[in-house]
Each structure stands twice: as structure tokens, then as C-alpha cells.
Write an enzyme that holds these catalytic residues in place. Structure first.
Site, PDB file in Angstrom:
ATOM      1  NE  ARG A 183     -11.131  -4.081   5.697  1.00  0.00           N
ATOM      2  CZ  ARG A 183      -9.951  -4.533   5.279  1.00  0.00           C
ATOM      3  NH1 ARG A 183      -9.224  -3.813   4.435  1.00  0.00           N
ATOM      4  NH2 ARG A 183      -9.495  -5.700   5.682  1.00  0.00           N
ATOM      5  CG  HIS A 199      -9.431  -3.893  -1.266  1.00  0.00           C
ATOM      6  ND1 HIS A 199     -10.457  -3.977  -0.357  1.00  0.00           N
ATOM      7  CD2 HIS A 199      -8.303  -4.131  -0.542  1.00  0.00           C
ATOM      8  CE1 HIS A 199      -9.985  -4.262   0.839  1.00  0.00           C
ATOM      9  NE2 HIS A 199      -8.660  -4.359   0.745  1.00  0.00           N
TER      10      HIS A 199
HETATM   11  P1  NAP Z   1      -2.464  -2.368  13.055  1.00  0.00           P
HETATM   12  O1  NAP Z   1      -1.061  -2.840  13.094  1.00  0.00           O
HETATM   13  O2  NAP Z   1      -3.474  -3.044  13.920  1.00  0.00           O
HETATM   14  O3  NAP Z   1      -2.434  -0.806  13.397  1.00  0.00           O
HETATM   15  C1  NAP Z   1      -3.585  -0.077  13.671  1.00  0.00           C
HETATM   16  C2  NAP Z   1      -3.217   1.332  14.091  1.00  0.00           C
HETATM   17  O4  NAP Z   1      -4.420   2.097  14.225  1.00  0.00           O
HETATM   18  C3  NAP Z   1      -2.516   1.371  15.449  1.00  0.00           C
HETATM   19  O5  NAP Z   1      -1.509   2.356  15.450  1.00  0.00           O
HETATM   20  C4  NAP Z   1      -3.656   1.784  16.405  1.00  0.00           C
HETATM   21  O6  NAP Z   1      -3.226   2.500  17.541  1.00  0.00           O
HETATM   22  C5  NAP Z   1      -4.447   2.709  15.513  1.00  0.00           C
HETATM   23  N1  NAP Z   1      -5.836   2.822  15.983  1.00  0.00           N
HETATM   24  C6  NAP Z   1      -6.758   1.853  16.142  1.00  0.00           C
HETATM   25  N2  NAP Z   1      -7.915   2.351  16.613  1.00  0.00           N
HETATM   26  C7  NAP Z   1      -7.691   3.672  16.791  1.00  0.00           C
HETATM   27  C8  NAP Z   1      -8.494   4.742  17.266  1.00  0.00           C
HETATM   28  N3  NAP Z   1      -9.764   4.560  17.689  1.00  0.00           N
HETATM   29  N4  NAP Z   1      -7.936   5.981  17.330  1.00  0.00           N
HETATM   30  C9  NAP Z   1      -6.664   6.200  16.918  1.00  0.00           C
HETATM   31  N5  NAP Z   1      -5.849   5.215  16.446  1.00  0.00           N
HETATM   32  C10 NAP Z   1      -6.370   3.987  16.387  1.00  0.00           C
HETATM   33  O7  NAP Z   1      -3.046  -2.430  11.570  1.00  0.00           O
HETATM   34  P2  NAP Z   1      -2.220  -2.460  10.189  1.00  0.00           P
HETATM   35  O8  NAP Z   1      -1.620  -3.780   9.943  1.00  0.00           O
HETATM   36  O9  NAP Z   1      -1.331  -1.282  10.146  1.00  0.00           O
HETATM   37  O10 NAP Z   1      -3.431  -2.302   9.150  1.00  0.00           O
HETATM   38  C11 NAP Z   1      -4.330  -1.218   9.190  1.00  0.00           C
HETATM   39  C12 NAP Z   1      -5.525  -1.486   8.312  1.00  0.00           C
HETATM   40  O11 NAP Z   1      -5.164  -1.411   6.934  1.00  0.00           O
HETATM   41  C13 NAP Z   1      -6.125  -2.900   8.425  1.00  0.00           C
HETATM   42  O12 NAP Z   1      -6.963  -3.020   9.554  1.00  0.00           O
HETATM   43  C14 NAP Z   1      -6.880  -3.034   7.120  1.00  0.00           C
HETATM   44  O13 NAP Z   1      -8.213  -2.592   7.274  1.00  0.00           O
HETATM   45  C15 NAP Z   1      -6.147  -2.093   6.173  1.00  0.00           C
HETATM   46  N6  NAP Z   1      -5.485  -2.819   5.060  1.00  0.00           N
HETATM   47  C16 NAP Z   1      -5.826  -2.504   3.788  1.00  0.00           C
HETATM   48  C17 NAP Z   1      -5.182  -3.138   2.750  1.00  0.00           C
HETATM   49  C18 NAP Z   1      -5.509  -2.800   1.323  1.00  0.00           C
HETATM   50  O14 NAP Z   1      -5.059  -3.489   0.423  1.00  0.00           O
HETATM   51  N7  NAP Z   1      -6.229  -1.748   1.073  1.00  0.00           N
HETATM   52  C19 NAP Z   1      -4.203  -4.098   3.006  1.00  0.00           C
HETATM   53  C20 NAP Z   1      -3.893  -4.394   4.324  1.00  0.00           C
HETATM   54  C21 NAP Z   1      -4.537  -3.736   5.357  1.00  0.00           C
HETATM   55  P3  NAP Z   1      -2.296   1.816  18.678  1.00  0.00           P
HETATM   56  O15 NAP Z   1      -0.955   1.605  17.980  1.00  0.00           O
HETATM   57  O16 NAP Z   1      -2.235   2.812  19.741  1.00  0.00           O
HETATM   58  O17 NAP Z   1      -2.954   0.517  19.032  1.00  0.00           O
HETATM   59  C1  GLV Z   2      -6.640  -6.279   3.044  1.00  0.00           C
HETATM   60  O1  GLV Z   2      -7.452  -5.420   2.869  1.00  0.00           O
HETATM   61  C2  GLV Z   2      -6.201  -6.736   4.308  1.00  0.00           C
HETATM   62  O2  GLV Z   2      -6.838  -6.406   5.324  1.00  0.00           O
HETATM   63  O3  GLV Z   2      -5.197  -7.457   4.349  1.00  0.00           O
END
Ligand code: NAP
Ligand code: GLV
Length: 306
Positions: A221, A269
């Protein structure tokens, strides 16, 4: 069952068609003000009015992985917020990040510029061990990215809130593990969710801890990054460059310095897009599981923020 659809900037018809095919006996409509109460909703950036009116919703299915925008709204009491759980995103994210890391490591931008000038030039091969990659966030997307980078033999470090074990990846966790993680990394990939704990986490102090010649890849983000601090570290020469997919203001305003910065590569994005068919299949499976009283993956903890 009544399923309502309320997604900003999304063509509704193909979603309605897919949801009606999955639930032929349900009512599936685009939400309109004053519409009857629905049981579940498929949403992306809905207006507050939608949530204020739909107080009987049992579940909100967000058609993205990040729920930061949704959690800023006042939600109906007791509603389950469910994020997309991969649904074809992690492979896209792995492609995007590996491409950005390899493009930087192999100096492909430099070769491209030389070729444009008609130069047949060689650069000295770089030492892979001198390009350790740190992945912030080892969730659905971060773990897949870390594993994909290992395929190319980069040293890979990962940082998460709770401890993790991933074969071939040096893992660090919590505040206590943050400094060590940063100083072990030269290329930093951000895949954290946006929460009060992670907002502005990419700043002059944290980016300044990266190894000299550091490189930032932000695919999570825009509000994770203090933009002026990135510009200052590039100016100072501590960072070599950045690839950015997300921004504090999207679309990126025309006058923004990132557009034309020679060391910054931007994309709009698009690193991991929502794939409609995969997402409908996942949401339909979860609605059926909830109806059957079974547990589902991807339920957001509103206190934790992800
Ligand atoms: P997720 O499965 O919820 O994983 C989040 C990870 O971050 C987990 O490993 C979590 O730790 C860690 N985390 C959270 N808060 C933390 C903190 N304070 N300190 C250290 N580690 C922390 O999320 P995801 O599906 O991988 O997605 C991640 C993010 O990518 C989304 O929230 C979104 O904003 C972004 N995204 C962007 C796009 C794009 O097109 N640019 C697309 C999709 C997603 P734990 O494992 O210990 O809980
Ligand atoms: C895109 O940014 C998503 O959070 O899926």
C-alpha cells in the site's frame, strides 16, 4: 438467500452472472439505496451508506486481499469480513517481484538504455550473494514471493509478526527481529497489510538500515511509504532505486516526482489483480461453507487489522 454486490470501479454484470450461476436459487443484485436487507455482500470500497443500511449482513466478501479501506468504515454489528485468499494473486505477485528484482540485479535498464544509443556494451556480472532480498510480510503473498526468489538462488530474509519457518529463507519476527532483518537485506520487498502498526513503516530510519545500494519494491500500500524519505535517500545515494506499484494517492497525480524520476520505476497498482472467475469460485465455496456452519479461511481480525 439474498446476495448484494457493491463494488466501486468494477463492471458488475460479469460478477452477477457468475454469482447467479453459482447460486441459481438466490437473489443476486447490485446494491441500490433502499434495497432490501441482504444476507451476504460482495464488496470493494463500498460507501458508508451501504453499510449503514445493510445492518443485517452476516458476511462481507472483499474482492481484494487488503482490507484497510473497508476497516476504516463503520461495519454492521457481528459481520464477518472475509478477504480474498490468494485466488490467483500470489503467482502474479511472485512474477512481478521476481521480475523487478532480476531487472535491477541484472541491470537490464542500463542495457536497454545502451541499446537505444546503439551501444554494444557489457557490464561486470554482479555477485548474487551481495543482493540479499528481504520480504516484509510472510502471509499468503509474501511467502509465495520468498519461495519464488529462492528459485533464483538469491539469499532471502523474511519478516513477520509471529515466527515462521520457510525452507531456505532466513526468518525474523516481531519488533525484536526488525533491525536484524533490515540490516541483512539489500533489496526490500513490502508485502505487509496496511494497519496502524505498519503505516509509514518505509521511512528514512528503516530504509536507511538497508545495506548500501539498497533497492525498494513496494507492492502493498502507498501509505506504507514516506515518499519524501525515499526521495531523500535516493538523492543521498544510500538507495539505488525503487519499483513502486502503489501510492499514497492513486492514480498518481500528474505533477508527482515519481513519474519522471530516473531511479524509480512505477506501475499503476497492477502487481496482483483480482481474477474474477477464481474469486467468484472462492467466494461461492465460502458462502456454502458458512451456510453449512463450517469454518472458512481468510476471516479478518478487525482488531489486528488484517
Ligand atoms: P496476509 O496473508 O494477511 O499476510 C500479512 C503478513 O504480514 C503476515 O505474515 C503478517 O504476520 C505480517 N504482518 C502483519 N502485521 C505485521 C507487523 N506489524 N509486523 C510484522 N509483520 C506483520 O496478507 P497478503 O495476502 O499476503 O497481502 C499483503 C498485502 O498485499 C495486502 O494487505 C494488500 O495491502 C497488498 N496487496 C497488494 C496488491 C497489489 O496489486 N499491489 C494485491 C494484493 C494485495 P503474521 O503471519 O505473523 O500474522
Ligand atoms: C489489491 O491491492 C488487493 O488488496 O487485493
Amino acid at each position: 438467500m439474498n446476495i448484494t454486490f457493491c463494488c466501486t470501479d468494477t463492471k458488475a454484470d460479469p460478477w452477477l452472472k457468475g454469482l447467479r450461476a453459482a447460486f441459481p436459487h438466490a437473489t443476486v443484485n447490485v446494491w441500490q439505496p433502499g434495497a432490501p436487507q441482504a444476507d451476504v455482500a460482495v464488496v470493494w470500497a463500498p460507501p458508508q451508506q451501504f453499510l449503514d443500511e445493510q445492518q443485517a449482513l452476516k458476511a462481507l466478501f472483499n474482492i481484494g486481499a487488503g482490507v484497510d479501506a473497508l476497516l476504516k468504515l463503520r461495519l454492521p454489528p457481528g459481520v464477518k469480513v472475509v478477504r480474498l485468499d490468494d485466488a490467483g494473486m500470489s503467482v502474479q505477485m511472485a512474477e512481478y517481484v521476481c521480475h523487478a528484482v532480476i531487472r535491477h540485479f541484472r541491470e537490464f535498464d542500463g542495457y536497454e538504455a545502451d541499446v537505444k544509443e546503439g551501444k554494444w556494451s557489457y557490464r561486470k556480472p554482479r555477485e548474487r550473494q551481495a543482493f540479499p532480498v528481504g520480504v516484509m510480510g510472510l502471509g499468503v503473498l509474501g511467502e509465495r514471493v520468498a519461495r519464488a526468489l529462492r528459485v533464483f538462488d538469491f539469499p532471502v530474509h523474511g519478516w513477520s509478526r509471529t515466527p515462521k519457518a520457510i525452507e531456505g529463507v532466513f526468518t525474523h519476527s516481531g519488533e525484536a527481529g526488525f533491525e536484524g532483518f533490515l540490516s541483512a537485506s539489500r533489496v526490500l520487498v513490502n508485502l505487509l497489510p496496511l494497519t496502524p502498526d505498519t503505516q509509514d513503516i518505509l521511512n528514512r530510519h528503516t530504509l536507511g538500515r538497508l545495506q548500501p545500494g539498497g533497492y525498494l519494491i513496494n507492492v502493498a500500500r502507498g501509505a506504507h511509504l514516506v515518499e519524501a524519505d525515499l526521495l531523500a535517500l535516493l538523492e543521498r545515494g544510500h538507495l539505488a532505486g525503487a519499483t513502486l506499484d502503489v501510492f499514497r494517492t492513486e492514480p498518481l497525480p500528474p505533477e508527482h516526482p515519481f513519474w519522471a524520476h530516473p531511479q524509480i520505476r512505477i506501475t499503476p497498482h497492477t502487481s496482483a489483480r483480482t481474477l474474477r472467475d477464481e474469486s467468484i469460485a472462492q467466494i461461492a465455496g465460502k458462502i456454502r461453507a458458512l451456510e453449512a456452519g463450517q469454518p472458512i479461511a481468510g476471516v479478518v481480525d478487525a482488531i489486528r487489522g488484517y
